[in-house]
Design a protein around this motif. Structure first.
Motif, PDB file in Angstrom:
ATOM      1  N   VAL A 108       9.110  10.721  23.654  1.00  0.00           N
ATOM      2  CA  VAL A 108       9.778   9.498  23.236  1.00  0.00           C
ATOM      3  C   VAL A 108       9.267   8.367  24.090  1.00  0.00           C
ATOM      4  N   PRO A 109       9.424   7.115  23.664  1.00  0.00           N
ATOM      5  CA  PRO A 109       8.958   5.996  24.466  1.00  0.00           C
ATOM      6  C   PRO A 109       9.680   5.951  25.795  1.00  0.00           C
ATOM      7  N   ALA A 110       8.934   5.592  26.840  1.00  0.00           N
ATOM      8  CA  ALA A 110       9.533   5.480  28.162  1.00  0.00           C
ATOM      9  C   ALA A 110      10.439   4.275  28.221  1.00  0.00           C
ATOM     10  N   LEU A 111      11.560   4.414  28.918  1.00  0.00           N
ATOM     11  CA  LEU A 111      12.461   3.295  29.127  1.00  0.00           C
ATOM     12  C   LEU A 111      12.112   2.616  30.440  1.00  0.00           C
ATOM     13  N   ILE A 112      12.340   1.310  30.517  1.00  0.00           N
ATOM     14  CA  ILE A 112      12.176   0.602  31.776  1.00  0.00           C
ATOM     15  C   ILE A 112      13.263   1.054  32.722  1.00  0.00           C
ATOM     16  N   LEU A 113      12.867   1.522  33.903  1.00  0.00           N
ATOM     17  CA  LEU A 113      13.830   2.028  34.865  1.00  0.00           C
ATOM     18  C   LEU A 113      13.904   1.061  36.029  1.00  0.00           C
ATOM     19  N   LEU A 114      15.050   0.491  36.245  1.00  0.00           N
ATOM     20  CA  LEU A 114      15.231  -0.487  37.305  1.00  0.00           C
ATOM     21  C   LEU A 114      16.372  -0.025  38.188  1.00  0.00           C
ATOM     22  N   LEU A 115      16.128   0.063  39.517  1.00  0.00           N
ATOM     23  CA  LEU A 115      17.153   0.523  40.444  1.00  0.00           C
ATOM     24  C   LEU A 115      17.999  -0.647  40.904  1.00  0.00           C
ATOM     25  N   THR A 116      19.308  -0.465  40.806  1.00  0.00           N
ATOM     26  CA  THR A 116      20.206  -1.531  41.257  1.00  0.00           C
ATOM     27  C   THR A 116      21.478  -0.911  41.754  1.00  0.00           C
ATOM     28  N   LEU A 117      22.414  -1.744  42.209  1.00  0.00           N
ATOM     29  CA  LEU A 117      23.674  -1.230  42.722  1.00  0.00           C
ATOM     30  C   LEU A 117      24.486  -0.562  41.646  1.00  0.00           C
ATOM     31  N   SER A 118      25.290   0.420  42.065  1.00  0.00           N
ATOM     32  CA  SER A 118      26.100   1.163  41.102  1.00  0.00           C
ATOM     33  C   SER A 118      27.506   0.616  41.075  1.00  0.00           C
ATOM     34  N   SER A 119      28.241   1.020  40.042  1.00  0.00           N
ATOM     35  CA  SER A 119      29.618   0.556  39.882  1.00  0.00           C
ATOM     36  C   SER A 119      30.491   1.733  39.531  1.00  0.00           C
ATOM     37  N   THR A 120      31.760   1.457  39.180  1.00  0.00           N
ATOM     38  CA  THR A 120      32.682   2.535  38.823  1.00  0.00           C
ATOM     39  C   THR A 120      33.214   2.337  37.427  1.00  0.00           C
ATOM     40  N   ALA A 121      32.353   1.862  36.524  1.00  0.00           N
ATOM     41  CA  ALA A 121      32.789   1.600  35.155  1.00  0.00           C
ATOM     42  C   ALA A 121      33.075   2.897  34.423  1.00  0.00           C
ATOM     43  N   THR A 122      33.878   2.786  33.368  1.00  0.00           N
ATOM     44  CA  THR A 122      34.153   3.938  32.528  1.00  0.00           C
ATOM     45  C   THR A 122      33.773   3.634  31.105  1.00  0.00           C
ATOM     46  N   SER A 123      33.553   4.684  30.309  1.00  0.00           N
ATOM     47  CA  SER A 123      33.186   4.502  28.919  1.00  0.00           C
ATOM     48  C   SER A 123      33.809   5.621  28.114  1.00  0.00           C
ATOM     49  N   HIS A 124      33.470   5.692  26.832  1.00  0.00           N
ATOM     50  CA  HIS A 124      33.973   6.776  26.012  1.00  0.00           C
ATOM     51  C   HIS A 124      32.834   7.380  25.212  1.00  0.00           C
ATOM     52  N   TYR A 125      33.012   8.609  24.818  1.00  0.00           N
ATOM     53  CA  TYR A 125      31.964   9.359  24.142  1.00  0.00           C
ATOM     54  C   TYR A 125      32.665  10.238  23.123  1.00  0.00           C
TER      55      TYR A 125
ATOM     56  N   GLY B 111      19.029   1.740  34.566  1.00  0.00           N
ATOM     57  CA  GLY B 111      18.149   1.151  33.571  1.00  0.00           C
ATOM     58  C   GLY B 111      18.126  -0.352  33.639  1.00  0.00           C
ATOM     59  N   ALA B 112      17.660  -0.942  32.556  1.00  0.00           N
ATOM     60  CA  ALA B 112      17.376  -2.363  32.517  1.00  0.00           C
ATOM     61  C   ALA B 112      18.604  -3.244  32.447  1.00  0.00           C
ATOM     62  N   CYS B 113      19.795  -2.670  32.392  1.00  0.00           N
ATOM     63  CA  CYS B 113      21.021  -3.476  32.397  1.00  0.00           C
ATOM     64  C   CYS B 113      21.602  -3.624  33.791  1.00  0.00           C
ATOM     65  N   GLY B 114      21.084  -2.840  34.742  1.00  0.00           N
ATOM     66  CA  GLY B 114      21.532  -2.980  36.123  1.00  0.00           C
ATOM     67  C   GLY B 114      22.721  -2.136  36.498  1.00  0.00           C
ATOM     68  N   TYR B 115      23.111  -1.170  35.666  1.00  0.00           N
ATOM     69  CA  TYR B 115      24.322  -0.407  35.933  1.00  0.00           C
ATOM     70  C   TYR B 115      24.149   0.666  37.006  1.00  0.00           C
ATOM     71  N   GLY B 116      22.918   0.937  37.410  1.00  0.00           N
ATOM     72  CA  GLY B 116      22.693   1.934  38.444  1.00  0.00           C
ATOM     73  C   GLY B 116      22.838   3.343  37.912  1.00  0.00           C
ATOM     74  N   ASP B 117      23.293   4.247  38.747  1.00  0.00           N
ATOM     75  CA  ASP B 117      23.475   5.646  38.367  1.00  0.00           C
ATOM     76  C   ASP B 117      24.533   5.719  37.264  1.00  0.00           C
ATOM     77  N   LEU B 118      24.098   6.060  36.064  1.00  0.00           N
ATOM     78  CA  LEU B 118      24.999   6.012  34.909  1.00  0.00           C
ATOM     79  C   LEU B 118      26.122   7.036  34.995  1.00  0.00           C
ATOM     80  N   LYS B 119      25.847   8.167  35.605  1.00  0.00           N
ATOM     81  CA  LYS B 119      26.904   9.172  35.760  1.00  0.00           C
ATOM     82  C   LYS B 119      27.939   8.711  36.774  1.00  0.00           C
ATOM     83  N   LYS B 120      27.478   8.208  37.908  1.00  0.00           N
ATOM     84  CA  LYS B 120      28.410   7.718  38.915  1.00  0.00           C
ATOM     85  C   LYS B 120      29.166   6.496  38.403  1.00  0.00           C
TER      86      LYS B 120
END
Length: 270
Positions: free
Chosen positions: A6-23, A64-73
């Motif tokens: 699959v196409p590579a995504l732009i990977l940008l390292l930034t600070l992480s947060s404690t956001a939550t989402s739903h799946y 990734g490119a939105c700056g959210y940092g470690d998506l799991k964390k």
């Protein structure tokens, strides 16, 4: 097991947060009692295509490119998606929520299922290929790149590059909007996460106890910045989402706030 490229995504390292989402894995249409509210101009199903990346891919921990940092964390888990250039809107779309369903392929689609994901990344164009011949994320293609765990909620993994339908929906989040403050001295950078409602932020203002409202500029993704000395002042924030709704949270950060801390404010109605 060999996985399709699959196409590579732009990977940008930034600070992480404690956001939550739903799946979720659900029927094509939500029951009326729990249906997400939608803007009429964004609620129609539209055609697109989708691919996936492996669960062990490092982009899960880098962010990734939105700056959210470690998506799991950060609390997003596998409920995320990278968008092609046509959809990404140079990062303004970060935080928006989409519902996706597999269509037009009875062999690979899982009937009666859909997924809800948050835009957290960018799928870069590959101009070494045509949009029809391998450049999946090249303009004018509308393309979604999903974690394999999400992809397998709507289609068999062997399907590879699948036709899908998508629509924007309001985001549902637990808790309030989160403001992660970074920077030094008179430079303040704020990462904004866990935004309900429209999900994507178009304008931010910050206010100290000794200042008026100061407009912040978009640095990249959902990182916003301002040059001002706001140390030793309680901080308030005003956030405007893409649907034009503005929400003010007063004295979110106390007078003794420090760089590297995250604070929670009010939340949009979803």
């Amino acid at each position: 097991m060999s996985l399709p490229l699959v196409p590579a995504l732009i990977l940008l390292l930034t600070l992480s947060s404690t956001a939550t989402s739903h799946y979720s894995s659900s029927s094509y249409f939500f029951p009326s009692s729990s249906a997400p509210s939608q803007s009429p101009s964004l609620s129609d199903w539209q055609p697109a295509r989708a691919t996936y990346y492996a669960a062990s891919d490092p982009r899960d921990t880098v962010g990734g490119a939105c700056g959210y940092g470690d998506l799991k964390k950060a609390g997003y888990g596998m409920a995320t998606v990278g968008l092609s250039e046509t959809l990404f809107e140079r990062g303004q779309i970060c935080g928006a929520c989409f519902q996706l369903r597999c269509v037009d392929d009875l062999r690979w689609c899982i009937p009666g299922t859909s997924i809800i994901v948050t835009a957290t990344n960018f799928c870069a164009p590959n101009y070494g290929f045509t949009p029809e011949g391998g450049g999946h994320c090249n303009p004018p293609n509308k393309h979604f790149v999903l974690p394999i765990d999400a992809f397998e909620k709507i289609a068999i993994w062997k399907a590879g590059n699948m036709p899908v339908q998508y629509r924007r929906i309001n985001c549902r989040k637990e808790g309030g909007i989160r403001f992660s403050i970074d920077g030094s001295n008179i430079f303040i950078s704020v990462l904004i996460t866990n935004v309900a409602g429209a999900g994507d932020v178009v304008a931010v203002k910050i206010k100290g106890s000794r200042t008026g409202w100061l407009s912040m500029g978009r640095n990249w993704g959902q990182n916003w910045h301002v040059n001002a000395d706001l140390r030793n002042q309680p901080l308030s924030f005003e956030v405007t989402s893409s649907d034009g709704v503005t929400l003010a949270s007063y004295s979110v950060a106390p007078q003794n706030w420090n760089f590297g801390q995250t604070f929670e404010g009010k939340q949009f109605v979803s």
